[in-house]
Design a protein around this motif. Structure first.
Motif, short mmCIF file in Angstrom:
data_model
loop_
_atom_site.label_atom_id
_atom_site.label_comp_id
_atom_site.label_asym_id
_atom_site.label_seq_id
_atom_site.Cartn_x
_atom_site.Cartn_y
_atom_site.Cartn_z
N GLN A 123 1.22 -1.62 -0.02
CA GLN A 123 0.07 0.42 0.21
C GLN A 123 0.89 1.36 -0.16
O GLN A 123 0.19 1.80 -0.49
N GLN A 124 1.88 1.26 0.55
CA GLN A 124 2.45 2.12 0.70
C GLN A 124 3.58 2.78 -1.25
O GLN A 124 3.88 1.96 -1.52
N GLU A 125 3.26 3.81 -0.42
CA GLU A 125 3.78 5.09 -1.57
C GLU A 125 4.72 6.20 -0.58
O GLU A 125 4.05 6.52 0.62
N VAL A 126 5.49 6.82 -1.99
CA VAL A 126 6.78 7.49 -1.46
C VAL A 126 6.03 8.95 -0.76
O VAL A 126 5.55 9.69 0.47
N SER A 128 2.42 9.12 0.13
CA SER A 128 1.55 9.30 0.71
C SER A 128 1.60 9.29 2.45
O SER A 128 0.28 9.13 3.11
N ARG A 129 3.17 8.97 2.88
CA ARG A 129 2.94 9.11 3.58
C ARG A 129 2.14 7.11 4.53
O ARG A 129 2.42 6.39 4.13
N TYR A 130 1.44 7.87 5.32
CA TYR A 130 0.57 7.24 6.31
C TYR A 130 -1.11 6.77 5.30
O TYR A 130 -2.13 6.33 6.15
N ARG A 131 -1.16 8.14 4.75
CA ARG A 131 -2.41 8.09 4.94
C ARG A 131 -2.61 7.35 3.15
O ARG A 131 -2.01 7.34 1.94
N PRO A 132 -4.05 6.50 3.62
CA PRO A 132 -4.56 5.21 2.50
C PRO A 132 -4.99 5.84 1.55
O PRO A 132 -5.49 6.00 0.14
N ASP A 133 -5.83 7.28 1.87
CA ASP A 133 -6.84 8.27 0.91
C ASP A 133 -5.19 8.85 -0.72
O ASP A 133 -5.79 9.13 -1.79
N THR A 151 4.05 1.58 -7.92
CA THR A 151 5.51 1.55 -7.77
C THR A 151 5.04 1.83 -5.83
O THR A 151 4.74 2.28 -5.80
N LYS A 152 4.85 0.39 -5.35
CA LYS A 152 4.85 0.26 -3.90
C LYS A 152 6.47 0.44 -3.43
O LYS A 152 7.19 -0.19 -3.50
N ASN A 153 6.41 1.46 -2.25
CA ASN A 153 7.23 0.71 -1.37
C ASN A 153 7.55 0.47 0.04
O ASN A 153 6.37 -0.09 0.70
N VAL A 154 8.67 -0.37 0.60
CA VAL A 154 9.02 -0.86 2.20
C VAL A 154 8.09 -1.84 1.83
O VAL A 154 6.69 -1.86 2.99
N VAL A 155 7.71 -2.92 1.08
CA VAL A 155 6.87 -3.91 0.63
C VAL A 155 7.27 -4.70 2.43
O VAL A 155 7.80 -5.13 1.48
N PRO A 156 6.62 -5.81 3.04
CA PRO A 156 7.27 -6.30 3.75
C PRO A 156 7.01 -7.86 2.97
O PRO A 156 6.82 -8.77 2.53
N ALA A 157 8.98 -8.53 3.02
CA ALA A 157 8.92 -9.59 2.82
C ALA A 157 8.27 -9.42 0.94
O ALA A 157 7.84 -10.76 0.45
N GLY A 158 8.59 -8.64 0.39
CA GLY A 158 7.82 -8.17 -0.68
C GLY A 158 8.41 -8.98 -2.26
O GLY A 158 7.72 -9.30 -2.94
N ASP A 159 10.14 -9.76 -1.91
CA ASP A 159 10.21 -10.05 -3.36
C ASP A 159 9.74 -12.01 -2.74
O ASP A 159 10.47 -12.70 -3.82
N LYS A 160 9.14 -11.77 -1.73
CA LYS A 160 9.50 -13.34 -1.10
C LYS A 160 8.33 -13.59 -1.11
O LYS A 160 7.48 -14.91 -0.88
N ALA A 161 6.93 -12.92 -1.55
CA ALA A 161 5.41 -13.37 -0.74
C ALA A 161 5.29 -13.78 -2.43
O ALA A 161 5.56 -13.57 -3.53
N ALA A 199 12.12 -6.56 2.51
CA ALA A 199 11.37 -5.24 2.36
C ALA A 199 11.77 -5.68 0.93
O ALA A 199 12.58 -5.66 0.57
N ALA A 200 10.52 -4.92 -0.01
CA ALA A 200 10.70 -5.02 -1.31
C ALA A 200 9.88 -3.88 -1.62
O ALA A 200 9.71 -3.19 -0.97
N ASP A 201 10.98 -3.03 -2.48
CA ASP A 201 9.80 -1.67 -3.88
C ASP A 201 9.85 -3.11 -5.00
O ASP A 201 9.99 -4.09 -5.09
N VAL A 202 8.34 -2.23 -5.01
CA VAL A 202 7.31 -3.55 -5.56
C VAL A 202 7.04 -2.32 -6.60
O VAL A 202 6.61 -1.62 -7.13
#
Length: 371
Positions: A123-126, A128-133, A151-161, A199-202
């Motif tokens: 969900q996270q993008e540079v 947006s910070r923490y705002r989901p909208d 482009t999604k940033n700091v996705v937990p285990a993103g390249d292993k999921a 984590a990973a950038d997706v």
């Protein structure tokens, strides 16, 4: 209010604690960090314990347990600062359970419950910070199929999921999509985070996706609140272990021929750490108990919990390092890893200042002086 745990819940705690003590030693954790920060074998062991199925409904192949059971599990994993992202499994399974159509639930929830599939929130993008909208990712529909550009940033285990739960704008509204990691146009760049997890950038370019819900904001708010409750419990376990290690060190370390634990000023600091731990524990309980409330009350309660947890994590981590001295920041010593974990957790699912603002926004009608 009765805060005693049931026999089944205590048995669950004991089972997870035994695995952490015997199966996830500090040496094993260091080896996992050196190998990239994620171990599918360790995640499989969590699945064998039934933890990946914990809150998945029984009809979908899970155990059908609740938020308090999840809290108990996360506390014990926090004591061992386990790297594998069970929090993400709890987050995604909760969102799919409440928002996904039946076909999507049947396709993914049983596989998640068994540990066969790891699905994480992207969900996270540079900007947006923490705002989901705030979402720059876009989705398009053609011939009853969807594609996503993101482009999604700091996705937990993103390249292993095995798949990602991705937010993207569809016809002007934020929606959620399931995107498989091996889908055409999908790529990722993995890296270690500060606490040693992965984590990973997706990157998605016209990538085929499955629509989960067009109520993306509501679903993302539930995801964040579930994540706050889980990470709060995890933090309580990490703080409890940090305090125990610090007290043990003070009983062993000597100055002027006596243990530094006998120094009154240092004993006061340990007492302050204990107080912050118990404040955090009570708010962790509060967070888990409020997960079932209606969205407005739930959002406010979870933000309140995150404010206290953020303050407690920062205090306990910093005091532990100060009381240890130089050894407290060395990579070879365990306290530095707990400190880094607590520091990173404070910024997960919204940092303290963000949630302080959320609490303030939600109390405008009740704050102030009453006539």
């Amino acid at each position: 209010m009765d805060f005693d745990f049931t026999e089944d819940q205590q048995s669950l705690r004991d089972a997870v604690a035994r695995w952490v003590d015997k199966g996830y030693s500090f040496e094993r954790r260091r080896a996992i960090v050196n190998a990239g920060g994620f171990d599918r074998t360790a995640y499989g062991e969590l699945a064998e314990l039934g933890l990946t199925a914990l809150t998945v409904p029984e009809d979908d192949g899970g155990m059908g347990l609740g938020a308090v059971d999840a809290m108990i599990v996360m506390e014990e994993l926090g004591r061992g600062i386990v790297l594998e992202p069970l929090t993400q499994t709890l987050v995604v399974s909760n969102v799919l359970r409440q928002f996904a159509p039946e076909a999507v639930r049947q396709q993914w929830l049983p596989r998640m419950a068994s540990g066969e599939a790891l699905v994480v929130l992207a969900q996270q993008e540079v900007p947006s910070r923490y705002r989901p909208d705030l979402c720059e990712a876009t989705a398009a529909k053609a011939d009853n199929a969807y594609t996503v550009n993101a482009t999604k940033n700091v996705v937990p285990a993103g390249d292993k999921a095995d798949a990602w739960l991705v937010s993207a704008r569809l016809d002007g509204v934020v929606a959620l999509f399931l995107v498989e990691r091996n889908a055409q146009g999908a790529s990722s760049n993995g890296y270690l985070t500060q606490d040693g997890s992965r984590a990973a950038d997706v990157f998605l370019q016209h990538t085929p996706a499955t629509l989960v819900t067009t109520e993306g904001i509501a679903a993302l708010e539930l995801a964040m609140d579930t994540g706050i409750a889980a990470s709060s419990a995890y933090a309580v376990g990490a703080m409890e272990k940090t305090l125990a290690v610090t007290a043990e060190y003070m009983n062993q370390r000597k100055q002027f021929g006596v243990a530094i634990a006998t120094f009154q000023a240092l004993r006061h600091r340990i007492a302050d750490m204990k107080m912050q731990l118990e404040l955090a524990r009570s708010m962790s309980y509060f967070a888990s108990l409020k997960l079932g409330e209606e969205p407005g009350a739930r959002r406010r309660a979870l933000s309140q919990a995150k404010v206290q947890l953020g303050q407690s994590m920062r205090f306990v981590g910093q005091q532990a390092v100060q009381l240890h001295g130089g050894i407290g920041v060395t990579d070879e010593y365990i306290v530095s890893h707990y400190f880094k974990t607590l520091t990173q957790l404070e910024m997960s699912f919204g940092d303290t200042l963000y949630h302080l603002g959320q609490v303030s926004d939600r109390m405008k009608e009740t704050a102030g002086v009453f006539g």
